[in-house]
Motif scaffolding. Sequence first.
Motif, PDB file in Angstrom:
ATOM      1  N   GLY A 194     -36.040  14.783 -11.102  1.00 37.25           N
ATOM      2  CA  GLY A 194     -37.151  14.030 -11.930  1.00 37.25           C
ATOM      3  C   GLY A 194     -36.438  13.602 -13.194  1.00 37.25           C
ATOM      4  O   GLY A 194     -35.257  13.714 -13.333  1.00 37.25           O
ATOM      5  N   CYS A 195     -37.327  12.868 -13.880  1.00 39.92           N
ATOM      6  CA  CYS A 195     -36.926  12.180 -15.220  1.00 39.92           C
ATOM      7  C   CYS A 195     -36.769  13.481 -16.324  1.00 39.92           C
ATOM      8  O   CYS A 195     -37.700  13.732 -16.906  1.00 39.92           O
ATOM      9  N   ASN A 196     -35.588  13.862 -16.350  1.00 38.24           N
ATOM     10  CA  ASN A 196     -35.403  15.072 -17.449  1.00 38.24           C
ATOM     11  C   ASN A 196     -36.096  15.030 -18.810  1.00 38.24           C
ATOM     12  O   ASN A 196     -36.612  16.030 -19.032  1.00 38.24           O
ATOM     13  N   GLY A 197     -35.926  14.033 -19.484  1.00 34.64           N
ATOM     14  CA  GLY A 197     -36.286  14.011 -20.854  1.00 34.64           C
ATOM     15  C   GLY A 197     -37.980  14.271 -20.972  1.00 34.64           C
ATOM     16  O   GLY A 197     -38.508  14.778 -21.324  1.00 34.64           O
ATOM     17  N   ASN A 198     -38.568  13.160 -19.901  1.00 37.11           N
ATOM     18  CA  ASN A 198     -40.137  13.234 -20.018  1.00 37.11           C
ATOM     19  C   ASN A 198     -40.745  14.621 -19.265  1.00 37.11           C
ATOM     20  O   ASN A 198     -41.570  15.256 -19.756  1.00 37.11           O
ATOM     21  N   LEU A 199     -39.805  15.189 -18.523  1.00 34.44           N
ATOM     22  CA  LEU A 199     -40.363  16.532 -17.798  1.00 34.44           C
ATOM     23  C   LEU A 199     -40.185  17.641 -19.020  1.00 34.44           C
ATOM     24  O   LEU A 199     -40.826  18.769 -18.883  1.00 34.44           O
ATOM     25  N   GLN A 200     -39.068  17.525 -19.516  1.00 32.31           N
ATOM     26  CA  GLN A 200     -39.052  18.636 -20.628  1.00 32.31           C
ATOM     27  C   GLN A 200     -40.173  18.550 -21.659  1.00 32.31           C
ATOM     28  O   GLN A 200     -40.853  19.496 -22.047  1.00 32.31           O
ATOM     29  N   GLY A 201     -40.567  17.184 -21.991  1.00 30.41           N
ATOM     30  CA  GLY A 201     -41.766  17.164 -22.986  1.00 30.41           C
ATOM     31  C   GLY A 201     -43.000  17.478 -22.479  1.00 30.41           C
ATOM     32  O   GLY A 201     -43.592  18.391 -23.022  1.00 30.41           O
ATOM     33  N   VAL A 202     -43.353  16.962 -21.273  1.00 26.13           N
ATOM     34  CA  VAL A 202     -44.544  17.865 -20.606  1.00 26.13           C
ATOM     35  C   VAL A 202     -44.552  19.189 -20.524  1.00 26.13           C
ATOM     36  O   VAL A 202     -45.359  20.000 -20.855  1.00 26.13           O
ATOM     37  N   SER A 203     -43.134  19.895 -19.980  1.00 25.53           N
ATOM     38  CA  SER A 203     -43.298  21.547 -20.002  1.00 25.53           C
ATOM     39  C   SER A 203     -43.672  21.944 -21.316  1.00 25.53           C
ATOM     40  O   SER A 203     -44.390  22.964 -21.395  1.00 25.53           O
ATOM     41  N   ARG A 204     -43.051  21.426 -22.516  1.00 30.86           N
ATOM     42  CA  ARG A 204     -43.160  22.055 -23.847  1.00 30.86           C
ATOM     43  C   ARG A 204     -44.612  21.605 -24.242  1.00 30.86           C
ATOM     44  O   ARG A 204     -45.000  22.715 -24.946  1.00 30.86           O
ATOM     45  N   LEU A 205     -45.140  20.649 -23.980  1.00 29.29           N
ATOM     46  CA  LEU A 205     -46.674  20.264 -24.333  1.00 29.29           C
ATOM     47  C   LEU A 205     -47.518  21.461 -23.598  1.00 29.29           C
ATOM     48  O   LEU A 205     -48.407  21.775 -24.388  1.00 29.29           O
ATOM     49  N   VAL A 206     -47.148  21.800 -22.449  1.00 30.55           N
ATOM     50  CA  VAL A 206     -48.478  22.655 -21.761  1.00 30.55           C
ATOM     51  C   VAL A 206     -48.035  24.176 -22.116  1.00 30.55           C
ATOM     52  O   VAL A 206     -48.657  25.074 -21.792  1.00 30.55           O
TER      53      VAL A 206
END
Length: 80
Positions: A30-42
């Motif tokens: 997937g889109c590494n940067g975006n998914l790191q962001g989503v992960s940290r937010l949740v």
Amino acid sequence: MIYKTKGTCSTQIDIEVDGDIIKSVKFTGGCNGNLQGVSRLVEGMKAEDAISKLRGIKCGFKPTSCPDQLSYAIEQAMNA
């Protein structure tokens, strides 16, 4: 717990839920940067709150998205 995604660029989500709190999330692909962001937010969020915010999000013309798939992974991890 490992959740195999369906219909997304990411192929799996490694997720840890403790009670009703999301402890960690890691996407494969997937889109590494975006998914790191989503992960940290949740991380640290109540599982039910994250599910209600993420469920139903679509990516382009696809019927699902990585955040939508994360909602299913969270749900599965809560019931494991």
